[in-house]
Design a protein around this motif. Structure first.
Motif, mmCIF file in Angstrom:
data_model
loop_
_atom_site.group_PDB
_atom_site.id
_atom_site.type_symbol
_atom_site.label_atom_id
_atom_site.label_comp_id
_atom_site.label_asym_id
_atom_site.label_seq_id
_atom_site.Cartn_x
_atom_site.Cartn_y
_atom_site.Cartn_z
ATOM 1 N N VAL A 192 0.408 -1.114 0.363
ATOM 2 C CA VAL A 192 0.035 -0.114 -0.563
ATOM 3 C C VAL A 192 1.195 1.224 -0.067
ATOM 4 O O VAL A 192 0.415 2.249 -0.645
ATOM 5 C CB VAL A 192 -1.026 0.059 1.681
ATOM 6 N N VAL A 193 2.182 1.132 0.324
ATOM 7 C CA VAL A 193 3.093 2.082 0.191
ATOM 8 C C VAL A 193 3.114 2.513 -1.024
ATOM 9 O O VAL A 193 3.377 4.176 -1.510
ATOM 10 C CB VAL A 193 4.300 2.298 1.737
ATOM 11 N N ASP A 194 3.674 1.215 -1.628
ATOM 12 C CA ASP A 194 3.898 1.695 -3.735
ATOM 13 C C ASP A 194 2.940 2.099 -3.496
ATOM 14 O O ASP A 194 3.478 3.284 -4.610
ATOM 15 C CB ASP A 194 5.027 0.800 -3.541
ATOM 16 N N VAL A 195 1.918 2.272 -3.454
ATOM 17 C CA VAL A 195 0.575 2.497 -4.498
ATOM 18 C C VAL A 195 0.296 4.225 -4.039
ATOM 19 O O VAL A 195 0.171 4.224 -4.963
ATOM 20 C CB VAL A 195 -0.879 1.880 -3.690
ATOM 21 N N TYR A 196 0.298 4.737 -2.585
ATOM 22 C CA TYR A 196 -0.106 5.289 -2.485
ATOM 23 C C TYR A 196 1.295 6.626 -2.740
ATOM 24 O O TYR A 196 1.132 7.936 -2.832
ATOM 25 C CB TYR A 196 -0.243 6.153 -0.985
ATOM 26 N N VAL A 197 2.368 5.815 -2.664
ATOM 27 C CA VAL A 197 3.720 6.779 -3.172
ATOM 28 C C VAL A 197 3.037 6.899 -4.797
ATOM 29 O O VAL A 197 3.124 8.476 -5.288
ATOM 30 C CB VAL A 197 4.875 6.358 -3.128
ATOM 31 N N ARG A 198 2.758 6.383 -5.663
ATOM 32 C CA ARG A 198 2.750 6.675 -6.925
ATOM 33 C C ARG A 198 1.497 7.620 -6.484
ATOM 34 O O ARG A 198 1.648 8.394 -8.303
ATOM 35 C CB ARG A 198 1.819 5.074 -7.463
ATOM 36 N N TYR A 199 0.113 7.826 -6.298
ATOM 37 C CA TYR A 199 -1.021 8.292 -5.847
ATOM 38 C C TYR A 199 -0.201 9.944 -6.084
ATOM 39 O O TYR A 199 -0.649 11.312 -6.324
ATOM 40 C CB TYR A 199 -1.308 8.172 -5.016
ATOM 41 N N LEU A 200 0.794 10.603 -4.700
ATOM 42 C CA LEU A 200 1.561 11.433 -4.618
ATOM 43 C C LEU A 200 2.649 11.651 -5.387
ATOM 44 O O LEU A 200 2.173 13.272 -6.009
ATOM 45 C CB LEU A 200 2.240 11.121 -3.058
ATOM 46 N N ARG A 201 3.212 11.119 -6.184
ATOM 47 C CA ARG A 201 4.112 11.726 -7.488
ATOM 48 C C ARG A 201 2.781 11.984 -8.690
ATOM 49 O O ARG A 201 3.800 13.301 -9.407
ATOM 50 C CB ARG A 201 4.691 10.386 -8.072
ATOM 51 N N LYS A 202 2.413 11.452 -8.685
ATOM 52 C CA LYS A 202 0.639 11.599 -9.533
ATOM 53 C C LYS A 202 0.951 13.379 -9.393
ATOM 54 O O LYS A 202 0.211 14.231 -9.971
ATOM 55 C CB LYS A 202 0.013 10.982 -10.041
ATOM 56 N N LYS A 203 0.203 13.481 -8.295
ATOM 57 C CA LYS A 203 -0.402 15.100 -7.879
ATOM 58 C C LYS A 203 0.891 16.183 -7.402
ATOM 59 O O LYS A 203 0.397 17.085 -7.683
ATOM 60 C CB LYS A 203 -1.642 15.194 -6.635
ATOM 61 N N LEU A 204 1.717 15.538 -7.123
ATOM 62 C CA LEU A 204 2.695 17.127 -6.496
ATOM 63 C C LEU A 204 3.434 16.558 -7.036
ATOM 64 O O LEU A 204 4.339 17.286 -6.856
ATOM 65 C CB LEU A 204 3.589 16.049 -5.158
ATOM 66 N N GLY A 205 4.240 15.959 -8.254
ATOM 67 C CA GLY A 205 5.207 15.404 -9.687
ATOM 68 C C GLY A 205 6.201 14.629 -8.843
ATOM 69 O O GLY A 205 6.643 13.309 -7.831
ATOM 70 N N ALA A 206 6.840 14.005 -10.357
ATOM 71 C CA ALA A 206 7.152 12.947 -10.337
ATOM 72 C C ALA A 206 8.246 12.369 -10.080
ATOM 73 O O ALA A 206 8.604 11.539 -9.466
ATOM 74 C CB ALA A 206 7.382 12.480 -12.309
ATOM 75 N N ASP A 207 9.202 13.713 -9.620
ATOM 76 C CA ASP A 207 9.959 13.911 -8.598
ATOM 77 C C ASP A 207 10.182 13.795 -7.528
ATOM 78 O O ASP A 207 11.152 14.020 -6.717
ATOM 79 C CB ASP A 207 10.866 14.967 -9.925
ATOM 80 N N ARG A 208 8.980 14.354 -6.948
ATOM 81 C CA ARG A 208 8.994 15.335 -5.397
ATOM 82 C C ARG A 208 9.638 13.729 -4.861
ATOM 83 O O ARG A 208 9.910 14.282 -3.532
ATOM 84 C CB ARG A 208 7.470 15.155 -5.738
ATOM 85 N N ILE A 209 9.237 12.730 -4.661
ATOM 86 C CA ILE A 209 9.541 11.489 -3.732
ATOM 87 C C ILE A 209 10.282 10.701 -4.305
ATOM 88 O O ILE A 209 9.826 10.017 -5.460
ATOM 89 C CB ILE A 209 8.064 11.020 -3.109
ATOM 90 N N GLN A 210 11.634 10.596 -3.541
ATOM 91 C CA GLN A 210 12.321 9.689 -4.341
ATOM 92 C C GLN A 210 12.616 8.143 -3.871
ATOM 93 O O GLN A 210 12.387 7.799 -2.068
ATOM 94 C CB GLN A 210 14.203 10.152 -4.046
ATOM 95 N N THR A 211 13.557 6.766 -4.604
ATOM 96 C CA THR A 211 12.995 5.832 -4.181
ATOM 97 C C THR A 211 14.386 5.356 -3.817
ATOM 98 O O THR A 211 15.633 6.224 -4.541
ATOM 99 C CB THR A 211 12.872 5.068 -4.688
ATOM 100 N N VAL A 212 14.838 5.126 -2.799
ATOM 101 C CA VAL A 212 16.081 5.150 -2.534
ATOM 102 C C VAL A 212 15.710 3.130 -2.396
ATOM 103 O O VAL A 212 15.771 1.951 -1.812
ATOM 104 C CB VAL A 212 16.244 5.634 -0.884
ATOM 105 N N ARG A 213 16.841 2.865 -3.271
ATOM 106 C CA ARG A 213 16.253 1.513 -3.536
ATOM 107 C C ARG A 213 17.177 0.285 -2.389
ATOM 108 O O ARG A 213 18.078 0.485 -1.692
ATOM 109 C CB ARG A 213 17.357 1.264 -4.818
ATOM 110 N N GLY A 214 16.444 -0.203 -2.301
ATOM 111 C CA GLY A 214 16.910 -1.075 -0.881
ATOM 112 C C GLY A 214 16.409 -0.703 0.783
ATOM 113 O O GLY A 214 16.156 -0.965 1.899
ATOM 114 N N SER A 215 16.042 0.625 0.416
ATOM 115 C CA SER A 215 15.909 0.947 2.006
ATOM 116 C C SER A 215 14.671 2.159 2.380
ATOM 117 O O SER A 215 14.079 2.027 3.376
ATOM 118 C CB SER A 215 16.846 2.360 2.246
#
Length: 220
Positions: A192-215
């Motif tokens: 669910v976190v990944d799903v809602y991060v995608r929602y936020l990126r669509k609304k706030l900007g694709a680069d607004r939230i960074q993925t830190v691989r493995g963390s």
């Protein structure tokens, strides 16, 4: 250190809140019935009470009424599964300082506790207004804007964005986000976190939230 009285008869929720408060430097005391809650509340030993409505012996509304009848001004945050408008009105008109519905995120509860513990005249504006790189959130008004443009967020999206803003620059794991936004009732295996991060990126900007691989994720 502030002493917090937690009146909650569901052991899992009580333990969740108690553990979180201790981790943030508070001294919590948990009670499971209304009569004990009232006895503790009128002792003047506590700085704030988190109060469930569905308590045995005396319900939360009765505890609150008797507490205010004896002149106590201790801040009270109602935390309950009862979320109808009539219940909210009854709680706030009965003397509660705030009202939260279950399920809840601990991060929001913590923010509300900190807000109520401070003198209203001395509350800093940055407690209620959070900003980072063109992203602005007014927590009190429940408004979010990006570069001056208002953005509509759902309640869960708002809570997740608030966590990112309050911890800007920090890497937050999925487990941390689940606990803080989805609360005591989260499934560690959920996406669910990944799903809602995608929602936020669509609304706030694709680069607004960074993925830190493995963390996890980070608001830069």
């Amino acid at each position: 250190m502030n002493r917090i009285l937690v009146a909650e008869d569901e052991a899992r929720i009580a333990q969740f809140v108690q553990k979180g408060l201790r981790a943030h430097g508070f001294v919590p005391t948990v009670v499971a019935d209304g009569r004990t809650a009232l006895q503790h509340a009128i002792s003047d030993e506590f700085d704030l009470m988190v109060l469930d409505i569905g308590l045995p012996d005396l319900d939360g509304f009765q505890v609150l009424a008797r507490l205010r009848d004896v002149g106590s001004t201790m801040p009270v945050i109602i935390l309950t599964a009862r979320d109808s408008i009539s219940d909210r009105v009854a709680g706030l008109q009965g003397g509660a300082d705030d009202y939260m519905s279950k399920p809840f995120g601990f991060e929001e509860l913590l923010a509300r506790i900190r807000l109520r513990l401070r003198d209203p005249a001395s509350r800093a504006a940055d407690d209620a207004v959070l900003e980072r790189g063109g992203l602005r959130m007014d927590v009190t008004a429940r408004r979010v804007s990006v570069d001056g443009r208002d953005v509509d967020l759902s309640a869960r999206e708002f809570a997740l964005a608030e966590v990112f803003l309050r911890h800007a620059g920090q890497v937050l794991s999925r487990e941390q986000l689940l606990s803080r936004v989805w609360g005591y009732d989260f499934d560690p295996g959920s996406n669910v976190v990944d799903v809602y991060v995608r929602y936020l990126r669509k609304k706030l900007g694709a680069d607004r939230i960074q993925t830190v691989r493995g963390s996890g994720y980070r608001l830069p």
